[in-house]
Design a protein around this motif. Structure first.
Motif, PDB file in Angstrom:
ATOM      1  N   GLY A  55       1.136  -1.310  -0.354  1.00 28.16           N
ATOM      2  CA  GLY A  55      -0.524  -0.447   0.281  1.00 28.16           C
ATOM      3  C   GLY A  55       0.991   1.345   0.042  1.00 28.16           C
ATOM      4  O   GLY A  55       0.198   2.379  -0.072  1.00 28.16           O
ATOM      5  N   SER A  56       2.382   1.300   0.221  1.00 22.21           N
ATOM      6  CA  SER A  56       2.831   2.027   0.230  1.00 22.21           C
ATOM      7  C   SER A  56       2.860   2.619  -1.299  1.00 22.21           C
ATOM      8  O   SER A  56       2.853   2.297  -2.791  1.00 22.21           O
ATOM      9  N   THR A  57       3.329   4.216  -1.186  1.00 22.25           N
ATOM     10  CA  THR A  57       2.672   5.147  -2.520  1.00 22.25           C
ATOM     11  C   THR A  57       4.084   6.115  -3.281  1.00 22.25           C
ATOM     12  O   THR A  57       4.623   6.599  -2.600  1.00 22.25           O
ATOM     13  N   HIS A  58       3.566   6.343  -4.159  1.00 22.13           N
ATOM     14  CA  HIS A  58       4.939   7.160  -4.218  1.00 22.13           C
ATOM     15  C   HIS A  58       4.197   7.842  -5.846  1.00 22.13           C
ATOM     16  O   HIS A  58       3.666   7.296  -6.332  1.00 22.13           O
ATOM     17  N   HIS A  59       4.230   9.525  -5.785  1.00 20.39           N
ATOM     18  CA  HIS A  59       4.035  10.198  -7.273  1.00 20.39           C
ATOM     19  C   HIS A  59       4.972  11.069  -7.221  1.00 20.39           C
ATOM     20  O   HIS A  59       5.737  11.016  -6.905  1.00 20.39           O
ATOM     21  N   VAL A  60       5.303  11.207  -8.846  1.00 25.80           N
ATOM     22  CA  VAL A  60       6.235  12.075  -8.305  1.00 25.80           C
ATOM     23  C   VAL A  60       5.567  13.311  -9.127  1.00 25.80           C
ATOM     24  O   VAL A  60       5.092  13.654  -8.910  1.00 25.80           O
ATOM     25  N   GLU A  61       6.386  14.762  -9.019  1.00 24.98           N
ATOM     26  CA  GLU A  61       6.563  15.813  -8.357  1.00 24.98           C
ATOM     27  C   GLU A  61       5.391  16.688  -9.005  1.00 24.98           C
ATOM     28  O   GLU A  61       4.627  17.193  -8.238  1.00 24.98           O
ATOM     29  N   SER A  62       5.111  16.621 -10.273  1.00 21.30           N
ATOM     30  CA  SER A  62       4.765  16.810 -11.485  1.00 21.30           C
ATOM     31  C   SER A  62       2.863  16.774 -11.173  1.00 21.30           C
ATOM     32  O   SER A  62       2.493  17.282 -11.219  1.00 21.30           O
ATOM     33  N   VAL A  63       2.724  15.686 -10.500  1.00 24.42           N
ATOM     34  CA  VAL A  63       1.095  15.007 -10.612  1.00 24.42           C
ATOM     35  C   VAL A  63       0.319  15.270  -8.363  1.00 24.42           C
ATOM     36  O   VAL A  63      -0.268  15.151  -7.786  1.00 24.42           O
ATOM     37  N   LYS A  64       1.797  15.057  -7.345  1.00 28.10           N
ATOM     38  CA  LYS A  64       2.057  15.600  -6.271  1.00 28.10           C
ATOM     39  C   LYS A  64       0.369  16.392  -5.396  1.00 28.10           C
ATOM     40  O   LYS A  64       0.727  17.627  -6.008  1.00 28.10           O
ATOM     41  N   GLY A  65      -0.129  16.025  -4.798  1.00 28.60           N
ATOM     42  CA  GLY A  65      -1.723  17.238  -4.853  1.00 28.60           C
ATOM     43  C   GLY A  65      -1.978  17.229  -5.179  1.00 28.60           C
ATOM     44  O   GLY A  65      -3.083  17.375  -5.030  1.00 28.60           O
ATOM     45  N   ARG A  66      -2.455  16.260  -6.823  1.00 24.64           N
ATOM     46  CA  ARG A  66      -3.304  15.718  -7.603  1.00 24.64           C
ATOM     47  C   ARG A  66      -4.099  14.592  -8.026  1.00 24.64           C
ATOM     48  O   ARG A  66      -5.370  14.642  -7.979  1.00 24.64           O
ATOM     49  N   PHE A  67      -3.125  13.403  -8.267  1.00 23.71           N
ATOM     50  CA  PHE A  67      -3.278  12.347  -8.482  1.00 23.71           C
ATOM     51  C   PHE A  67      -2.899  11.845  -6.749  1.00 23.71           C
ATOM     52  O   PHE A  67      -1.895  11.870  -6.377  1.00 23.71           O
ATOM     53  N   THR A  68      -3.914  10.453  -6.741  1.00 21.26           N
ATOM     54  CA  THR A  68      -4.336   9.249  -5.591  1.00 21.26           C
ATOM     55  C   THR A  68      -4.376   7.895  -7.195  1.00 21.26           C
ATOM     56  O   THR A  68      -5.493   8.332  -7.094  1.00 21.26           O
ATOM     57  N   ILE A  69      -3.274   7.646  -6.334  1.00 20.35           N
ATOM     58  CA  ILE A  69      -3.126   6.159  -6.238  1.00 20.35           C
ATOM     59  C   ILE A  69      -4.363   5.200  -5.479  1.00 20.35           C
ATOM     60  O   ILE A  69      -2.943   5.564  -4.467  1.00 20.35           O
ATOM     61  N   SER A  70      -4.752   4.063  -5.863  1.00 20.61           N
ATOM     62  CA  SER A  70      -5.071   3.046  -4.530  1.00 20.61           C
ATOM     63  C   SER A  70      -5.342   2.315  -4.982  1.00 20.61           C
ATOM     64  O   SER A  70      -5.327   1.732  -6.493  1.00 20.61           O
ATOM     65  N   ARG A  71      -5.218   0.788  -4.556  1.00 20.39           N
ATOM     66  CA  ARG A  71      -5.913  -0.193  -4.774  1.00 20.39           C
ATOM     67  C   ARG A  71      -7.394  -0.956  -4.315  1.00 20.39           C
ATOM     68  O   ARG A  71      -7.040  -0.600  -3.112  1.00 20.39           O
ATOM     69  N   ASP A  72      -7.494  -1.887  -4.814  1.00 17.08           N
ATOM     70  CA  ASP A  72      -8.863  -2.285  -3.953  1.00 17.08           C
ATOM     71  C   ASP A  72      -8.444  -3.867  -4.705  1.00 17.08           C
ATOM     72  O   ASP A  72      -9.058  -4.308  -5.464  1.00 17.08           O
ATOM     73  N   ASN A  73      -7.951  -4.517  -4.006  1.00 14.84           N
ATOM     74  CA  ASN A  73      -8.148  -6.297  -4.531  1.00 14.84           C
ATOM     75  C   ASN A  73      -8.859  -6.744  -4.200  1.00 14.84           C
ATOM     76  O   ASN A  73      -8.984  -8.150  -4.789  1.00 14.84           O
ATOM     77  N   ALA A  74     -10.273  -6.816  -3.783  1.00 16.10           N
ATOM     78  CA  ALA A  74     -11.228  -7.497  -3.584  1.00 16.10           C
ATOM     79  C   ALA A  74     -11.926  -7.672  -5.501  1.00 16.10           C
ATOM     80  O   ALA A  74     -12.460  -8.237  -5.552  1.00 16.10           O
ATOM     81  N   LYS A  75     -11.332  -5.915  -5.668  1.00 17.20           N
ATOM     82  CA  LYS A  75     -11.917  -6.563  -7.716  1.00 17.20           C
ATOM     83  C   LYS A  75     -10.733  -6.543  -8.574  1.00 17.20           C
ATOM     84  O   LYS A  75     -10.935  -5.838  -9.521  1.00 17.20           O
ATOM     85  N   ASN A  76      -9.794  -7.092  -7.586  1.00 15.65           N
ATOM     86  CA  ASN A  76      -8.618  -6.650  -8.758  1.00 15.65           C
ATOM     87  C   ASN A  76      -8.320  -5.740  -9.564  1.00 15.65           C
ATOM     88  O   ASN A  76      -7.561  -5.492 -10.344  1.00 15.65           O
ATOM     89  N   THR A  77      -8.041  -4.500  -9.175  1.00 14.54           N
ATOM     90  CA  THR A  77      -8.085  -3.157  -9.834  1.00 14.54           C
ATOM     91  C   THR A  77      -6.836  -1.928  -9.309  1.00 14.54           C
ATOM     92  O   THR A  77      -7.083  -2.507  -7.752  1.00 14.54           O
ATOM     93  N   VAL A  78      -6.627  -1.699  -9.677  1.00 15.62           N
ATOM     94  CA  VAL A  78      -5.768  -0.112  -8.641  1.00 15.62           C
ATOM     95  C   VAL A  78      -6.432   1.442  -9.992  1.00 15.62           C
ATOM     96  O   VAL A  78      -6.969   1.304 -10.504  1.00 15.62           O
ATOM     97  N   TYR A  79      -6.785   2.390  -8.705  1.00 18.12           N
ATOM     98  CA  TYR A  79      -7.031   3.513  -9.022  1.00 18.12           C
ATOM     99  C   TYR A  79      -6.098   4.446  -9.613  1.00 18.12           C
ATOM    100  O   TYR A  79      -4.886   4.933  -8.479  1.00 18.12           O
ATOM    101  N   LEU A  80      -6.558   4.869 -10.487  1.00 20.98           N
ATOM    102  CA  LEU A  80      -5.223   6.943 -10.490  1.00 20.98           C
ATOM    103  C   LEU A  80      -6.032   7.447 -10.962  1.00 20.98           C
ATOM    104  O   LEU A  80      -7.598   8.101 -11.408  1.00 20.98           O
ATOM    105  N   GLN A  81      -6.646   8.871  -9.301  1.00 17.99           N
ATOM    106  CA  GLN A  81      -7.573   9.360  -9.262  1.00 17.99           C
ATOM    107  C   GLN A  81      -7.125  10.801 -10.025  1.00 17.99           C
ATOM    108  O   GLN A  81      -6.227  11.465  -9.336  1.00 17.99           O
ATOM    109  N   MET A  82      -7.301  11.614 -10.968  1.00 18.73           N
ATOM    110  CA  MET A  82      -6.397  12.593 -11.289  1.00 18.73           C
ATOM    111  C   MET A  82      -7.538  13.941 -10.884  1.00 18.73           C
ATOM    112  O   MET A  82      -8.775  13.876 -12.083  1.00 18.73           O
TER     113      MET A  82
END
Length: 121
Positions: A55-82
């Motif tokens: 669950g640890s995350t990393h974002h490049v500087e240009s998207v910090k504060g704007r993009f969020t990455i998350s995962r739902d293992n039950a749905k076998n899916t990772v999301y990128l909220q932009m």
């Protein structure tokens, strides 16, 4: 057959939001680090955000504060909220699966086909 499929791309105005999804079939995403990368015309494929199996995350500087990455293992899916999208975010976005959290695309052996994100008024 194992595959990664991205969805959620599209055309959005500057300042708008999109949520990308990366869904796996044929294997469990919870065992992998997942990276989102993007490729703009004439540019190399760059890391955007990544999330480890812990669950640890990393974002490049240009998207910090704007993009969020998350995962739902039950749905076998990772999301990128932009959010607060800019014209310079326009690119084809790819998700990739690999054994460890990394910004290096060479560390990710499994890739989706990509989804186009266009930010324009």
């Amino acid at each position: 057959q194992s595959s990664l499929v991205e969805s959620g791309g599209g055309l959005v105005q500057p300042g708008g939001s999109l949520k990308l999804s990366c869904t796996a079939s044929g294997f469990s995403l919870d065992e992998y680090a997942i990276g989102w990368f993007r490729s703009a015309p004439g540019k190399v494929r760059d890391a955007v955000s990544c999330i480890g199996s812990d669950g640890s995350t990393h974002h490049v500087e240009s998207v910090k504060g704007r993009f969020t990455i998350s995962r739902d293992n039950a749905k076998n899916t990772v999301y990128l909220q932009m959010n607060r999208l800019k014209a310079e975010d326009t690119a084809v976005y790819y998700c990739a699966a690999g054994p460890n959290l990394s910004r290096d695309p060479l560390r990710y052996p499994y890739w989706g086909q990509g989804t186009q994100v266009t930010v324009s008024s």
